[in-house]
Enzyme design. Structure first.
Site, PDB file in Angstrom:
ATOM      1  N   SER A 124      -1.715 -22.764 -13.319  1.00 49.60           N
ATOM      2  CA  SER A 124      -1.133 -22.088 -14.478  1.00 49.60           C
ATOM      3  C   SER A 124      -0.168 -20.999 -14.027  1.00 49.60           C
ATOM      4  CB  SER A 124      -2.273 -21.453 -15.279  1.00 49.60           C
ATOM      5  OG  SER A 124      -1.767 -20.570 -16.250  1.00 49.60           O
ATOM      6  N   TYR A 148     -10.204 -16.055 -15.861  1.00 50.64           N
ATOM      7  CA  TYR A 148      -9.654 -17.413 -15.987  1.00 50.64           C
ATOM      8  C   TYR A 148      -8.575 -17.646 -14.937  1.00 50.64           C
ATOM      9  CZ  TYR A 148      -6.499 -21.096 -17.450  1.00 50.64           C
ATOM     10  OH  TYR A 148      -5.662 -22.194 -17.438  1.00 50.64           O
ATOM     11  N   LYS A 152      -8.118 -20.200 -11.311  1.00 50.47           N
ATOM     12  CA  LYS A 152      -6.981 -21.041 -10.903  1.00 50.47           C
ATOM     13  C   LYS A 152      -6.506 -20.643  -9.502  1.00 50.47           C
ATOM     14  CE  LYS A 152      -6.761 -23.533 -14.617  1.00 50.47           C
ATOM     15  NZ  LYS A 152      -7.269 -24.917 -14.559  1.00 50.47           N
TER      16      LYS A 152
HETATM   17  P1  NAD Z   1      -8.537 -28.817 -22.997  1.00 42.03           P
HETATM   18  O1  NAD Z   1      -9.680 -27.895 -23.215  1.00 42.03           O
HETATM   19  O2  NAD Z   1      -7.974 -29.537 -24.174  1.00 42.03           O
HETATM   20  O3  NAD Z   1      -8.923 -29.907 -21.895  1.00 42.03           O
HETATM   21  C1  NAD Z   1      -9.855 -29.648 -20.863  1.00 42.03           C
HETATM   22  C2  NAD Z   1     -10.888 -30.745 -20.890  1.00 42.03           C
HETATM   23  O4  NAD Z   1     -11.834 -30.535 -19.832  1.00 42.03           O
HETATM   24  C3  NAD Z   1     -11.671 -30.787 -22.198  1.00 42.03           C
HETATM   25  O5  NAD Z   1     -11.632 -32.118 -22.714  1.00 42.03           O
HETATM   26  C4  NAD Z   1     -13.100 -30.384 -21.805  1.00 42.03           C
HETATM   27  O6  NAD Z   1     -14.071 -31.036 -22.584  1.00 42.03           O
HETATM   28  C5  NAD Z   1     -13.124 -30.818 -20.341  1.00 42.03           C
HETATM   29  N1  NAD Z   1     -14.077 -30.089 -19.496  1.00 42.03           N
HETATM   30  C6  NAD Z   1     -14.220 -28.754 -19.362  1.00 42.03           C
HETATM   31  N2  NAD Z   1     -15.182 -28.472 -18.458  1.00 42.03           N
HETATM   32  C7  NAD Z   1     -15.655 -29.670 -18.006  1.00 42.03           C
HETATM   33  C8  NAD Z   1     -16.656 -30.043 -17.073  1.00 42.03           C
HETATM   34  N3  NAD Z   1     -17.395 -29.135 -16.428  1.00 42.03           N
HETATM   35  N4  NAD Z   1     -16.875 -31.354 -16.845  1.00 42.03           N
HETATM   36  C9  NAD Z   1     -16.154 -32.315 -17.508  1.00 42.03           C
HETATM   37  N5  NAD Z   1     -15.207 -32.006 -18.409  1.00 42.03           N
HETATM   38  C10 NAD Z   1     -14.951 -30.707 -18.655  1.00 42.03           C
HETATM   39  O7  NAD Z   1      -7.389 -27.983 -22.249  1.00 42.03           O
HETATM   40  P2  NAD Z   1      -5.890 -28.379 -21.881  1.00 42.03           P
HETATM   41  O8  NAD Z   1      -5.013 -27.444 -22.625  1.00 42.03           O
HETATM   42  O9  NAD Z   1      -5.688 -29.822 -21.996  1.00 42.03           O
HETATM   43  O10 NAD Z   1      -5.860 -27.916 -20.368  1.00 42.03           O
HETATM   44  C11 NAD Z   1      -6.073 -28.825 -19.299  1.00 42.03           C
HETATM   45  C12 NAD Z   1      -6.027 -28.066 -17.983  1.00 42.03           C
HETATM   46  O11 NAD Z   1      -4.769 -27.421 -17.871  1.00 42.03           O
HETATM   47  C13 NAD Z   1      -7.080 -26.965 -17.864  1.00 42.03           C
HETATM   48  O12 NAD Z   1      -7.543 -26.946 -16.535  1.00 42.03           O
HETATM   49  C14 NAD Z   1      -6.303 -25.705 -18.187  1.00 42.03           C
HETATM   50  O13 NAD Z   1      -6.866 -24.579 -17.570  1.00 42.03           O
HETATM   51  C15 NAD Z   1      -4.952 -26.038 -17.605  1.00 42.03           C
HETATM   52  N6  NAD Z   1      -3.849 -25.275 -18.226  1.00 42.03           N
HETATM   53  C16 NAD Z   1      -3.721 -25.304 -19.577  1.00 42.03           C
HETATM   54  C17 NAD Z   1      -2.690 -24.564 -20.174  1.00 42.03           C
HETATM   55  C18 NAD Z   1      -2.560 -24.505 -21.672  1.00 42.03           C
HETATM   56  O14 NAD Z   1      -1.957 -23.563 -22.173  1.00 42.03           O
HETATM   57  N7  NAD Z   1      -3.065 -25.470 -22.431  1.00 42.03           N
HETATM   58  C19 NAD Z   1      -1.801 -23.840 -19.370  1.00 42.03           C
HETATM   59  C20 NAD Z   1      -1.956 -23.866 -17.989  1.00 42.03           C
HETATM   60  C21 NAD Z   1      -2.990 -24.591 -17.425  1.00 42.03           C
HETATM   61  C1  WQD Z   2       2.094 -16.451 -26.409  1.00 43.90           C
HETATM   62  C2  WQD Z   2       2.689 -15.238 -27.114  1.00 43.90           C
HETATM   63  C3  WQD Z   2       1.090 -13.545 -27.686  1.00 43.90           C
HETATM   64  C4  WQD Z   2      -1.200 -15.745 -30.671  1.00 43.90           C
HETATM   65  C5  WQD Z   2      -1.906 -18.348 -22.416  1.00 43.90           C
HETATM   66  C6  WQD Z   2      -2.737 -18.104 -21.198  1.00 43.90           C
HETATM   67  C7  WQD Z   2      -2.107 -18.762 -20.012  1.00 43.90           C
HETATM   68  C8  WQD Z   2      -1.829 -20.228 -20.283  1.00 43.90           C
HETATM   69  C9  WQD Z   2      -1.086 -20.440 -21.544  1.00 43.90           C
HETATM   70  C10 WQD Z   2      -3.672 -21.529 -19.519  1.00 43.90           C
HETATM   71  C11 WQD Z   2       2.114 -13.903 -26.620  1.00 43.90           C
HETATM   72  C12 WQD Z   2       1.703 -14.141 -28.924  1.00 43.90           C
HETATM   73  C13 WQD Z   2      -0.265 -15.411 -29.697  1.00 43.90           C
HETATM   74  C14 WQD Z   2      -1.130 -15.106 -31.950  1.00 43.90           C
HETATM   75  C15 WQD Z   2       0.799 -13.877 -31.199  1.00 43.90           C
HETATM   76  N1  WQD Z   2      -3.036 -20.971 -20.450  1.00 43.90           N
HETATM   77  N2  WQD Z   2       0.715 -14.488 -29.962  1.00 43.90           N
HETATM   78  N3  WQD Z   2      -0.129 -14.201 -32.158  1.00 43.90           N
HETATM   79  O1  WQD Z   2      -0.722 -15.671 -23.522  1.00 43.90           O
HETATM   80  O2  WQD Z   2       1.486 -16.706 -22.817  1.00 43.90           O
HETATM   81  O3  WQD Z   2      -0.607 -17.800 -22.200  1.00 43.90           O
HETATM   82  O4  WQD Z   2      -1.773 -19.772 -22.613  1.00 43.90           O
HETATM   83  O5  WQD Z   2      -3.457 -21.467 -18.339  1.00 43.90           O
HETATM   84  O6  WQD Z   2      -2.980 -18.601 -18.960  1.00 43.90           O
HETATM   85  O7  WQD Z   2      -2.826 -16.714 -20.984  1.00 43.90           O
HETATM   86  O8  WQD Z   2       0.088 -17.854 -24.539  1.00 43.90           O
HETATM   87  O9  WQD Z   2       0.103 -18.792 -26.803  1.00 43.90           O
HETATM   88  O10 WQD Z   2      -1.686 -17.099 -26.203  1.00 43.90           O
HETATM   89  O11 WQD Z   2       0.677 -16.357 -26.443  1.00 43.90           O
HETATM   90  O12 WQD Z   2       1.670 -13.058 -31.437  1.00 43.90           O
HETATM   91  O13 WQD Z   2      -1.951 -15.349 -32.832  1.00 43.90           O
HETATM   92  O14 WQD Z   2       2.341 -15.327 -28.498  1.00 43.90           O
HETATM   93  O15 WQD Z   2       0.908 -12.175 -27.841  1.00 43.90           O
HETATM   94  O16 WQD Z   2       3.143 -12.968 -26.641  1.00 43.90           O
HETATM   95  P1  WQD Z   2       0.094 -16.862 -23.260  1.00 43.90           P
HETATM   96  P2  WQD Z   2      -0.287 -17.570 -26.056  1.00 43.90           P
END
Ligand code: NAD
Ligand code: WQD
Length: 338
Positions: A124, A148, A152
């Site tokens: 991330s 969190y 990562k």
């Molecule tokens: P998500 O929660 O939709 O998907 C994650 C999946 O992993 C879920 O289906 C959950 O049931 C499964 N899971 C969690 N723990 C588990 C375990 N111990 N064993 C088996 N399954 C398990 O989230 P997403 O948004 O699709 O994110 C996928 C990956 O990408 C995550 O690792 C997340 O940290 C990373 N990521 C997400 C974002 C974002 O903003 N969505 C940004 C950067 C990184």
């Molecule tokens: C974006 C902007 C909020 C909700 C997060 C995780 C990051 C990554 C992606 C996994 C910010 C604003 C949000 C609301 C708002 N995930 N906001 N009202 O914080 O950039 O990143 O998700 O790895 O690790 O931290 O994303 O969508 O939460 O926020 O004003 O109800 O929207 O303050 O400026 P962020 P976000």
């Protein structure tokens, strides 16, 4: 290729499974369904015209993983499974470290034992922390700001050490920026449980009438319109980034880091207005206090992914909003029946 996808019923995982099936790969999904539903995979199968195999299992259960590797003989792993809510990680850090870090160790031990040494990992942009200037470049020193993000960072360290210990590993660390949007069919998308933490899912629930109004966290940042700027990336572009990374790893051993982002910043208010255009109606919002831990503005330097993988984003913010809205409008309660 036969690919094992952990977390493949989740938001990014389900879109990536679809891309892999469309690309001719065979897929087995492992997910404990803690934050997702098997319905996503059923729909992915419909869209692709063929199914991925599914095993309900927890990645911290090494014996279960071993049996799955024995039965399905994957050649590579894409590892999405993990907990991802920043605020929750502050409240229950042990659950995050156990699930994300110990779960990844169990997965890697199984891979090593079963002679599978190709892995694409979901990292991330949050690992860049607060000290780096934007745009973020892969070679910058990282330093996450919350539990969190530290899971990562720790997993990146573990994978780097593993790659350094044995040159047979092929490892991609993909640093996603802010994934939004949905498959253009409107059949699969993000289905947050409870109150959405992230901006676009919250806006979408306001638009569909599940929430009254959006709170914009902070209107007095040192940015062009006073609200935070982020690098939003369409989830289908992101899914294609995984397929591109896998292709690269087929020909290259080692440990590689790539930003997956567009290279452009979009403000919270710009996103609200783009969503309003997609919906054709106003999104009620109010400027509220800043949210603890938010950085004012960051985006990716995505040039390494373009250079190495030939990958870059293709979809606009307007498309992200249109596709996210189509999914939300067709599925107001997500995968649960309305
Ligand atoms: P998500 O929660 O939709 O998907 C994650 C999946 O992993 C879920 O289906 C959950 O049931 C499964 N899971 C969690 N723990 C588990 C375990 N111990 N064993 C088996 N399954 C398990 O989230 P997403 O948004 O699709 O994110 C996928 C990956 O990408 C995550 O690792 C997340 O940290 C990373 N990521 C997400 C974002 C974002 O903003 N969505 C940004 C950067 C990184
Ligand atoms: C974006 C902007 C909020 C909700 C997060 C995780 C990051 C990554 C992606 C996994 C910010 C604003 C949000 C609301 C708002 N995930 N906001 N009202 O914080 O950039 O990143 O998700 O790895 O690790 O931290 O994303 O969508 O939460 O926020 O004003 O109800 O929207 O303050 O400026 P962020 P976000």
């Amino acid at each position: 290729m036969r690919i094992l996808v952990t977390g493949g019923t989740g938001y990014i995982g389900s879109h990536t499974v679809l891309t892999l099936l469309e690309g001719g790969h065979d897929v087995v999904v492992v997910d404990n369904l803690s934050n997702s539903s098997e319905e996503s995979l059923r729909r992915v199968g419909e869209l692709a015209g063929r199914d991925a195999a599914f095993v309900k299992a927890d990645i911290t259960d090494e014996a279960a993983l071993d049996a799955i590797f024995g039965e399905h003989s994957p050649e590579a792993v894409i590892h999405f499974a993990g907990l991802k809510a920043v605020g929750e990680s502050v409240a229950i850090p042990l659950d995050y470290y156990f699930n994300n870090v110990a779960g990844t160790i169990a997965l890697l031990r199984t891979m090593q034992r079963r002679d599978v040494r190709t892995i694409v990992f979901s990292s991330s942009a949050t690992v860049y922390g607060e000290h780096n200037p934007t745009p973020y470049i892969e070679k910058m020193e990282i330093g996450a700001m919350n539990p969190y993000g530290r899971t990562k960072e720790q997993i990146e360290d573990i994978l780097s050490d593993l790659g350094a210990s044995d040159e047979r590993w092929h490892i991609a660390l993909l640093r996603y920026f802010n994934p939004v949007g949905a498959h253009p069919s409107g059949q699969i998308g993000e289905d947050p449980q409870g109150i959405p933490n992230n901006l676009v899912p919250f806006i979408a629930q306001v638009a569909v009438g599940r929430r009254e109004k959006l709170m914009v966290f902070g209107g007095d940042y040192d940015t062009p319109d006073g609200t935070c700027q982020r690098d939003f990336i369409h989830v289908v572009d992101l899914a294609e980034g995984h397929a591109a990374a896998l292709r690269y790893l087929e020909g290259h051993a080692g440990v590689f880091r790539w930003n997956l982002g567009s290279g452009r910043g979009t403000s919270v208010l710009e996103m609200v207005h783009a969503f309003e255009a997609a919906v054709g109606a106003p999104i009620p919002y109010e400027i509220a206090a800043r949210r603890a831990g938010d950085l004012p503005a960051f985006w990716a330097d995505p040039s390494a992914a373009l250079h190495d993988l030939g990958w870059s984003t293709t979809k606009t913010v307007a498309q992200m909003c249109e596709d996210h809205w189509r999914w939300q409008k067709n599925n107001p309660m997500g995968y649960r029946a309305p």
